[in-house]
Write a protein that holds these residues in place. Structure first.
Motif, PDB file in Angstrom:
ATOM      1  N   UNK A  54      -1.005   1.037  14.524  1.00  0.00           N
ATOM      2  CA  UNK A  54      -1.997   1.983  14.023  1.00  0.00           C
ATOM      3  C   UNK A  54      -1.723   2.233  12.544  1.00  0.00           C
ATOM      4  N   UNK A  55      -2.769   2.402  11.736  1.00  0.00           N
ATOM      5  CA  UNK A  55      -2.555   2.776  10.333  1.00  0.00           C
ATOM      6  C   UNK A  55      -1.901   4.160  10.273  1.00  0.00           C
ATOM      7  N   UNK A  56      -1.032   4.358   9.277  1.00  0.00           N
ATOM      8  CA  UNK A  56      -0.404   5.673   9.108  1.00  0.00           C
ATOM      9  C   UNK A  56      -1.481   6.723   8.817  1.00  0.00           C
ATOM     10  N   UNK A  57      -1.202   8.001   9.095  1.00  0.00           N
ATOM     11  CA  UNK A  57      -2.228   9.042   8.893  1.00  0.00           C
ATOM     12  C   UNK A  57      -2.784   9.091   7.471  1.00  0.00           C
ATOM     13  N   UNK A  58      -1.919   8.791   6.497  1.00  0.00           N
ATOM     14  CA  UNK A  58      -2.379   8.838   5.103  1.00  0.00           C
ATOM     15  C   UNK A  58      -2.552   7.438   4.516  1.00  0.00           C
ATOM     16  N   UNK A  59      -2.846   6.462   5.379  1.00  0.00           N
ATOM     17  CA  UNK A  59      -2.865   5.055   4.963  1.00  0.00           C
ATOM     18  C   UNK A  59      -3.870   4.805   3.843  1.00  0.00           C
ATOM     19  N   UNK A  60      -3.424   4.050   2.820  1.00  0.00           N
ATOM     20  CA  UNK A  60      -4.320   3.548   1.785  1.00  0.00           C
ATOM     21  C   UNK A  60      -4.695   2.083   2.059  1.00  0.00           C
ATOM     22  N   UNK A  78      -6.834  -4.668   4.914  1.00  0.00           N
ATOM     23  CA  UNK A  78      -7.711  -3.498   5.010  1.00  0.00           C
ATOM     24  C   UNK A  78      -7.338  -2.446   3.952  1.00  0.00           C
ATOM     25  N   UNK A  79      -8.392  -1.919   3.259  1.00  0.00           N
ATOM     26  CA  UNK A  79      -8.198  -0.875   2.256  1.00  0.00           C
ATOM     27  C   UNK A  79      -9.103   0.299   2.643  1.00  0.00           C
ATOM     28  N   UNK A  80      -8.504   1.493   2.724  1.00  0.00           N
ATOM     29  CA  UNK A  80      -9.217   2.638   3.304  1.00  0.00           C
ATOM     30  C   UNK A  80     -10.044   3.409   2.283  1.00  0.00           C
ATOM     31  N   UNK A  81      -9.716   3.244   1.003  1.00  0.00           N
ATOM     32  CA  UNK A  81     -10.502   3.949  -0.008  1.00  0.00           C
ATOM     33  C   UNK A  81     -10.359   3.216  -1.337  1.00  0.00           C
ATOM     34  N   UNK A  82     -11.234   2.239  -1.534  1.00  0.00           N
ATOM     35  CA  UNK A  82     -11.252   1.506  -2.797  1.00  0.00           C
ATOM     36  C   UNK A  82     -12.535   1.895  -3.508  1.00  0.00           C
ATOM     37  N   UNK A  83     -12.391   2.773  -4.479  1.00  0.00           N
ATOM     38  CA  UNK A  83     -13.575   3.301  -5.172  1.00  0.00           C
ATOM     39  C   UNK A  83     -14.545   3.929  -4.178  1.00  0.00           C
ATOM     40  N   UNK A  84     -13.962   4.622  -3.194  1.00  0.00           N
ATOM     41  CA  UNK A  84     -14.799   5.339  -2.236  1.00  0.00           C
ATOM     42  C   UNK A  84     -15.305   4.495  -1.085  1.00  0.00           C
ATOM     43  N   UNK A  85     -14.886   3.221  -1.013  1.00  0.00           N
ATOM     44  CA  UNK A  85     -15.384   2.332   0.043  1.00  0.00           C
ATOM     45  C   UNK A  85     -14.236   1.843   0.905  1.00  0.00           C
ATOM     46  N   UNK A 153       4.026 -12.155   7.947  1.00  0.00           N
ATOM     47  CA  UNK A 153       4.617 -10.887   7.503  1.00  0.00           C
ATOM     48  C   UNK A 153       3.543  -9.789   7.530  1.00  0.00           C
ATOM     49  N   UNK A 154       3.985  -8.576   7.879  1.00  0.00           N
ATOM     50  CA  UNK A 154       3.096  -7.421   7.967  1.00  0.00           C
ATOM     51  C   UNK A 154       3.749  -6.290   7.180  1.00  0.00           C
ATOM     52  N   UNK A 155       2.980  -5.619   6.326  1.00  0.00           N
ATOM     53  CA  UNK A 155       3.593  -4.665   5.419  1.00  0.00           C
ATOM     54  C   UNK A 155       2.636  -3.529   5.080  1.00  0.00           C
ATOM     55  N   UNK A 156       3.190  -2.560   4.358  1.00  0.00           N
ATOM     56  CA  UNK A 156       2.492  -1.391   3.818  1.00  0.00           C
ATOM     57  C   UNK A 156       2.247  -0.324   4.888  1.00  0.00           C
ATOM     58  N   UNK A 157       1.117   0.398   4.837  1.00  0.00           N
ATOM     59  CA  UNK A 157       0.943   1.684   5.530  1.00  0.00           C
ATOM     60  C   UNK A 157       0.519   1.507   6.979  1.00  0.00           C
ATOM     61  N   UNK A 158       1.405   0.952   7.812  1.00  0.00           N
ATOM     62  CA  UNK A 158       1.059   0.683   9.193  1.00  0.00           C
ATOM     63  C   UNK A 158       2.267   0.932  10.091  1.00  0.00           C
ATOM     64  N   UNK A 159       2.024   1.508  11.261  1.00  0.00           N
ATOM     65  CA  UNK A 159       3.031   1.646  12.315  1.00  0.00           C
ATOM     66  C   UNK A 159       2.829   0.479  13.272  1.00  0.00           C
TER      67      UNK A 159
END
Length: 720
Positions: A54-60, A78-85, A153-159
């Motif tokens: 699952x993405x972390x609660x504050x995932x970017x 996946x990007x959760x807020x790139x210029x609002x998109x 490899x898997x990285x960044x804001x993810x559990x």
């Protein structure tokens, strides 16, 4: 500051670990991120990677990378807020250079703190990604050597909870339920391979117990390789279709089958080569319940895609018709420069519709025609430009006898007069460039009452083909072949006349109806059930066939076919297609139930195709060929006409000598074959050409005439 470990270092460290002592984590465990999984043997076709987390609660953002050393074959980001998109960037990195990004998606499937399951299926063409059991995207390979993949490899804001890699084969027999049926433009993709000892396998598209489309490759049926296509309704199999340009399957050899469902039928492609079109016999796509695949096949992948792919091609095996309607829904891409809709006749383009969003600062729609590689004059004037990048549209193209009429979002936009007038010779629709397609439908429904004028009348061997269905509450409908106000042939099915189903046939002259003919072997129509009627016009009668079965002959009471003025269809019928064909279909077969006789005359008119290599006229006795007449246009640089006989699959001695070669590609001919008690005497364009002495002398045992290969047939008449 601590230095950052490179992916290759992590790979090396893991390779030096005794992996046998490491237990796979349980579902309740969390995996450490960044996560690296070494793939010592790389990947292979049909390997499936399953990732749960699952993405972390504050995932970017987070990223999944399938790597070949320092290169990244597939970067899924996946990007959760790139210029609002919310976007998912997909790309490849080779020698530290990132390639072009892919960003378009039907939906964004992730939410911070919400569990997901990602499945990445590695195929020979790319990576197919599914999230929470919904198809998301396909990413075509830019690094194709799957066996050289070194790690994931898997990285960044993810559990991360679970990663599993396995080879994926589907169980056969395989059934996939379709709770909402199919729809126009659905594509079914099937990857697998016939078993090494395969005899046959079958793909069935089903409506309950009925089979709308049965696709059945057979590897050895009496020594032949065939693909049988048919339909089963209420336990009864319909007529089989078997003709094919090639047989694309081999035991043990992988295949990819694509079945495109259209409004007219199923279009089948194997390994990216067009194979066949199967016209609907069960037309209600939304009532399809499931697909099943069975018998001698190893199944690797089945995917059903309801979104049309661009570039998009839809075959039109019977062309277009007056009053056909093409409906296209979609939207220009966000950065669209242009897109185009092309209505084709082979390589020629009858109608090119090309919106351009910025041509020297102007928005224009170019319309033109291309014939033999040459573009004609362009039409550019318009009252308004109806398209905007990212804004949905609905285009309707009405095909009439004089032009294409285009409407966008309910507003009339333009008329484009025909420069290629033969609508029945249109071969396909093609859409390409900067457009996302949502829906395409071609409707051939004609207005009733329907009239088609025949300025030159009918001819011996003309064929009238009518497709439609009686209305659900039908009481009767009528097909009339008319000479002015007179009716030469009235064909009038009645669904309940004093509790009986009858087809009345008669003629009307000067407002007086003649005697009625009513006797029939069967009644072939049902309210709401599609039909195909073929009316063959001969010198002696009209011969009527319904759904491939001979129904009746109606002897002429008005014999002047050239004075027929029009066809008229009326009353309780939905009309889909009407065609009057003065050209006969090739291969052509005419049965001779009573054989031939001494002094019989066979007259054949036509022309060799423009690129003709050969054609053949065969007078047959069952599977044997009594007389094979075979013009060849370039056999080792020579023009010859081979004549021979085939008995029990053995060809006899060939005769080749001739005083002249009478045929030219594209040039009309008339062949007359006179049957005598001693030979066949052949005349071409009024000149005697040859005699062929009988090697099979029993003329009364001749069963049929068969004509095939590179020839356009206009007229055939056999006079006994």
């Amino acid at each position: 500051m601590a230095s950052k470990a490179s992916p290759l270092y992590l790979v090396f460290a893991l390779l030096c670990t005794d992996l046998s002592s490491v237990r796979p984590p349980s579902e309740s465990c969390f995996l450490r991120v960044p996560y690296v999984r070494v793939l010592p043997e790389g990947l292979k076709d049909q390997t499936q990677i399953t990732i749960r987390g699952e993405p972390k609660p504050n995932a970017e953002k987070f990223a999944i990378d399938i790597c070949k050393g320092d290169d990244i074959a597939f970067h899924f980001n996946p990007r959760f807020n790139e210029d609002g998109k919310q976007v998912i960037v997909r790309t490849t990195r080779i020698r530290d250079v990132w390639g072009p990004e892919e960003r378009e998606l039907p939906f964004f499937p992730f939410s911070p703190g919400k569990p997901f399951e990602i499945k990445i299926l590695c195929t020979s063409s790319g990576y197919r990604v599914e999230v929470n059991n919904e198809y998301l995207l396909h990413y075509s390979h830019r690094i194709k050597e799957l066996h050289q993949i070194t790690h994931i490899q898997i990285r960044q804001n993810v559990v991360l909870k679970h990663v599993h890699i396995e080879s994926c084969f589907l169980r056969v027999p395989y059934v996939q339920v379709l709770p909402e049926g199919l729809k126009d433009q659905t594509q079914i993709t099937i990857s697998g391979e016939p078993k090494p000892n395969a005899e046959k396998f079958a793909i069935d598209i089903c409506k309950g117990d009925n089979i709308a489309f049965h696709f059945n490759p057979r590897f050895n049926e009496d020594g032949n390789q065939v693909i049988v296509r048919t339909t089963r309704i209420e336990g009864v199999w319909g007529p089989e279709e078997r003709e094919l340009p090639f047989f694309p399957f081999s035991p043990g050899k992988p295949f990819e089958i694509k079945i495109l469902c259209t409004s007219s039928g199923y279009r089948v492609e194997v390994n990216n080569e067009y194979l066949l079109h199967y016209s609907h016999r069960i037309k209600e796509l939304h009532q399809i319940t499931h697909i099943q695949i069975r018998q001698n096949v190893v199944l690797k992948h089945v995917h059903i895609d309801f979104t049309p792919q661009v570039p998009y091609l839809q075959d039109l095996p019977e062309g277009l018709t007056d009053n056909a309607l093409i409906t296209i829904r979609g939207e220009p891409k966000g950065n669209a420069e242009r897109f185009d809709i092309n209505i084709h006749k082979g390589d020629d383009i009858a109608f090119h519709f090309n919106p351009r969003f910025n041509e020297d600062g102007n928005q224009v729609i170019v319309r033109t025609t291309r014939i033999e590689g040459v573009w004609g004059p362009e039409e550019r004037e318009l009252p308004f430009f109806p398209f905007s990048p990212g804004k949905p549209f609905e285009i309707k193209i009405f095909c009439t006898s004089s032009d294409y009429r285009v409407e966008v979002d309910g507003k009339h936009l333009l008329n484009y007069g025909h420069r290629m007038k033969q609508l029945d010779q249109i071969t396909h629709l093609y859409i390409q460039q900067d457009v996302v397609l949502k829906y395409i439908h071609i409707d051939f429904t004609l207005q009733v009452p329907y009239r088609q004028d025949l300025p030159e009348g009918l001819t011996d061997n003309a064929l009238i083909t009518i497709r439609g269905e009686p209305k659900a509450n039908a009481e009767r409908f009528a097909i009339d072949i008319c000479k002015g106000d007179d009716v030469a042939f009235n064909f009038n099915p009645r669904f309940n006349e004093d509790g009986k189903q009858v087809i009345v046939r008669t003629t009307r002259i000067r407002d007086v109806w003649g005697p009625e003919e009513r006797e029939l072997p069967f009644f072939p129509f049902s309210p709401g059930k599609p039909f195909e009627i073929k009316i063959f016009c001969t010198s002696s009668d009209y011969r009527v066939e319904v759904d491939g079965k001979h129904l009746l002959n109606y002897g002429h009471r008005m014999k002047q076919l050239d004075q027929i003025t029009h066809l008229y269809i009326q009353q309780d019928v939905v009309l889909k297609y009407v065609r009057i064909d003065f050209t006969l279909q090739v291969p052509y077969q005419q049965d001779l139930p009573e054989g031939l006789t001494d002094n019989a005359l066979i007259t054949i008119r036509g022309e060799p195709k423009g690129n003709a290599e050969r054609f053949a006229i065969d007078i047959c006795k069952g599977d044997d060929v009594a007389f094979n007449f075979n013009p060849r246009f370039n056999e080792d640089g020579k023009q010859v006409i081979v004549r021979t006989t085939r008995i029990r699959d053995v060809w006899g001695t060939e005769e080749r000598e001739l005083p002249f070669f009478p045929f030219s590609p594209g040039k009309p001919f008339e062949i007359k074959i006179f049957c005598t008690s001693s030979d066949y005497r052949v005349e071409v364009d009024g000149k005697h050409l040859l005699n062929y002495g009988h090697r099979m002398k029993q003329l009364d045992q001749i069963t049929h005439l068969y004509i095939q290969q590179d020839v356009v047939l206009k007229y055939i008449h056999i006079e006994l």
